[in-house]
Design a protein around this motif. Structure first.
Motif, PDB file in Angstrom:
ATOM      1  N   VAL A   1       0.809  -1.013  -0.017  1.00 35.14           N
ATOM      2  CA  VAL A   1      -0.024  -0.023   0.147  1.00 35.14           C
ATOM      3  C   VAL A   1       0.762   1.108  -0.008  1.00 35.14           C
ATOM      4  O   VAL A   1       0.658   2.130  -0.706  1.00 35.14           O
ATOM      5  CB  VAL A   1      -1.000   0.000   1.145  1.00 35.14           C
ATOM      6  CG1 VAL A   1      -1.400   1.214   1.404  1.00 35.14           C
ATOM      7  CG2 VAL A   1      -2.142  -0.849   1.023  1.00 35.14           C
ATOM      8  N   LEU A   2       1.970   1.399   0.769  1.00 34.04           N
ATOM      9  CA  LEU A   2       2.820   2.320   0.921  1.00 34.04           C
ATOM     10  C   LEU A   2       3.713   2.745  -0.454  1.00 34.04           C
ATOM     11  O   LEU A   2       3.793   3.685  -1.073  1.00 34.04           O
ATOM     12  CB  LEU A   2       3.942   2.324   2.028  1.00 34.04           C
ATOM     13  CG  LEU A   2       3.319   2.445   3.314  1.00 34.04           C
ATOM     14  CD1 LEU A   2       4.363   2.081   4.631  1.00 34.04           C
ATOM     15  CD2 LEU A   2       2.668   3.812   3.477  1.00 34.04           C
ATOM     16  N   THR A   3       4.016   1.474  -1.104  1.00 38.66           N
ATOM     17  CA  THR A   3       4.568   1.739  -2.384  1.00 38.66           C
ATOM     18  C   THR A   3       3.634   2.069  -3.532  1.00 38.66           C
ATOM     19  O   THR A   3       4.118   2.942  -4.249  1.00 38.66           O
ATOM     20  CB  THR A   3       5.258   0.197  -2.941  1.00 38.66           C
ATOM     21  OG1 THR A   3       6.208  -0.525  -1.883  1.00 38.66           O
ATOM     22  CG2 THR A   3       5.902   0.163  -4.208  1.00 38.66           C
ATOM     23  N   LEU A   4       2.496   1.577  -3.338  1.00 39.83           N
ATOM     24  CA  LEU A   4       1.517   2.085  -4.313  1.00 39.83           C
ATOM     25  C   LEU A   4       0.996   3.761  -4.112  1.00 39.83           C
ATOM     26  O   LEU A   4       1.176   4.342  -5.122  1.00 39.83           O
ATOM     27  CB  LEU A   4       0.088   1.263  -4.300  1.00 39.83           C
ATOM     28  CG  LEU A   4      -0.918   1.645  -5.073  1.00 39.83           C
ATOM     29  CD1 LEU A   4      -0.460   1.252  -6.491  1.00 39.83           C
ATOM     30  CD2 LEU A   4      -2.033   0.684  -4.745  1.00 39.83           C
ATOM     31  N   ALA A   5       1.159   3.966  -3.027  1.00 42.00           N
ATOM     32  CA  ALA A   5       0.747   5.415  -2.639  1.00 42.00           C
ATOM     33  C   ALA A   5       1.925   6.207  -3.042  1.00 42.00           C
ATOM     34  O   ALA A   5       1.700   7.418  -3.562  1.00 42.00           O
ATOM     35  CB  ALA A   5       0.454   5.590  -1.245  1.00 42.00           C
ATOM     36  N   LEU A   6       3.192   5.608  -2.952  1.00 39.29           N
ATOM     37  CA  LEU A   6       4.261   6.361  -3.349  1.00 39.29           C
ATOM     38  C   LEU A   6       4.437   6.524  -5.070  1.00 39.29           C
ATOM     39  O   LEU A   6       4.617   7.851  -5.567  1.00 39.29           O
ATOM     40  CB  LEU A   6       5.597   5.941  -3.017  1.00 39.29           C
ATOM     41  CG  LEU A   6       6.856   6.528  -3.315  1.00 39.29           C
ATOM     42  CD1 LEU A   6       6.940   7.804  -2.919  1.00 39.29           C
ATOM     43  CD2 LEU A   6       8.103   5.548  -3.120  1.00 39.29           C
ATOM     44  N   PHE A   7       4.223   5.663  -5.550  1.00 37.16           N
ATOM     45  CA  PHE A   7       3.819   5.790  -7.138  1.00 37.16           C
ATOM     46  C   PHE A   7       3.018   6.715  -7.741  1.00 37.16           C
ATOM     47  O   PHE A   7       2.809   7.342  -8.750  1.00 37.16           O
ATOM     48  CB  PHE A   7       3.878   4.349  -7.665  1.00 37.16           C
ATOM     49  CG  PHE A   7       5.080   3.437  -7.950  1.00 37.16           C
ATOM     50  CD1 PHE A   7       6.118   3.850  -8.705  1.00 37.16           C
ATOM     51  CD2 PHE A   7       5.144   2.170  -7.343  1.00 37.16           C
ATOM     52  CE1 PHE A   7       7.129   3.220  -8.908  1.00 37.16           C
ATOM     53  CE2 PHE A   7       6.194   1.408  -7.360  1.00 37.16           C
ATOM     54  CZ  PHE A   7       7.300   1.910  -8.009  1.00 37.16           C
ATOM     55  N   ILE A   8       1.611   6.512  -6.713  1.00 38.16           N
ATOM     56  CA  ILE A   8       0.585   7.577  -7.248  1.00 38.16           C
ATOM     57  C   ILE A   8       1.039   9.007  -7.101  1.00 38.16           C
ATOM     58  O   ILE A   8       0.880   9.695  -7.811  1.00 38.16           O
ATOM     59  CB  ILE A   8      -0.728   7.316  -6.483  1.00 38.16           C
ATOM     60  CG1 ILE A   8      -1.261   5.823  -7.036  1.00 38.16           C
ATOM     61  CG2 ILE A   8      -1.763   8.027  -6.767  1.00 38.16           C
ATOM     62  CD1 ILE A   8      -2.380   5.253  -6.117  1.00 38.16           C
ATOM     63  N   ALA A   9       1.787   9.225  -5.943  1.00 41.37           N
ATOM     64  CA  ALA A   9       2.307  10.789  -5.545  1.00 41.37           C
ATOM     65  C   ALA A   9       2.959  11.240  -6.519  1.00 41.37           C
ATOM     66  O   ALA A   9       3.037  12.160  -7.300  1.00 41.37           O
ATOM     67  CB  ALA A   9       2.760  10.708  -4.174  1.00 41.37           C
ATOM     68  N   ILE A  10       4.318  10.215  -6.964  1.00 44.94           N
ATOM     69  CA  ILE A  10       5.088  10.572  -8.131  1.00 44.94           C
ATOM     70  C   ILE A  10       4.379  10.721  -9.324  1.00 44.94           C
ATOM     71  O   ILE A  10       4.819  11.651 -10.206  1.00 44.94           O
ATOM     72  CB  ILE A  10       6.199   9.441  -8.285  1.00 44.94           C
ATOM     73  CG1 ILE A  10       7.127   9.298  -6.924  1.00 44.94           C
ATOM     74  CG2 ILE A  10       7.250   9.863  -9.353  1.00 44.94           C
ATOM     75  CD1 ILE A  10       7.946   8.242  -6.722  1.00 44.94           C
ATOM     76  N   PHE A  11       3.360   9.965  -9.973  1.00 39.85           N
ATOM     77  CA  PHE A  11       2.765  10.198 -11.076  1.00 39.85           C
ATOM     78  C   PHE A  11       2.002  11.620 -10.954  1.00 39.85           C
ATOM     79  O   PHE A  11       2.240  12.243 -11.915  1.00 39.85           O
ATOM     80  CB  PHE A  11       1.714   8.929 -11.190  1.00 39.85           C
ATOM     81  CG  PHE A  11       1.010   9.174 -12.341  1.00 39.85           C
ATOM     82  CD1 PHE A  11       1.474   8.858 -13.641  1.00 39.85           C
ATOM     83  CD2 PHE A  11      -0.429   9.445 -12.371  1.00 39.85           C
ATOM     84  CE1 PHE A  11       0.386   8.605 -14.669  1.00 39.85           C
ATOM     85  CE2 PHE A  11      -1.123   9.751 -13.570  1.00 39.85           C
ATOM     86  CZ  PHE A  11      -0.529   9.356 -14.532  1.00 39.85           C
TER      87      PHE A  11
END
Length: 89
Positions: free
Chosen positions: A8-18
């Motif tokens: 979940v944290l990795t997914l949130a990080l990717f969404i934030a970067i995108f």
């Protein structure tokens, strides 16, 4: 449990970067383009997305009358204006 939290944290990080790298700059460019289109007035020298250089003769709703040569005027969609140009058009 920790693997799910990690995912979940990795997914949130990717969404934030995108969002930061793609969506924010695109929204800023769209806002600047809208401001340009709203501020067009007769006498402005502009270039269109098709590469036409000319001087705005009249703004009419969603279109403009663009003088591309002396006495030669074409109607162009307002959205086609890419930028203002300085100096000789």
């Amino acid at each position: 449990m920790s693997s799910t939290l990690s995912f979940v944290l990795t997914l949130a990080l990717f969404i934030a970067i995108f969002y930061l790298l793609i969506l924010l700059p695109q929204q800023r460019r769209m806002k600047e383009h809208r401001a340009l289109l709203d501020s067009l007035s007769p006498g402005d020298r502009v270039v269109t997305s098709g590469g036409l250089y000319g001087t705005v003769s009249r703004v009419e709703g969603e279109s403009i009358l663009l003088e591309v040569a002396q006495g030669v005027k074409v109607r162009v969609a307002k959205q086609a204006v890419v930028r203002r140009v300085e100096g000789r058009a």
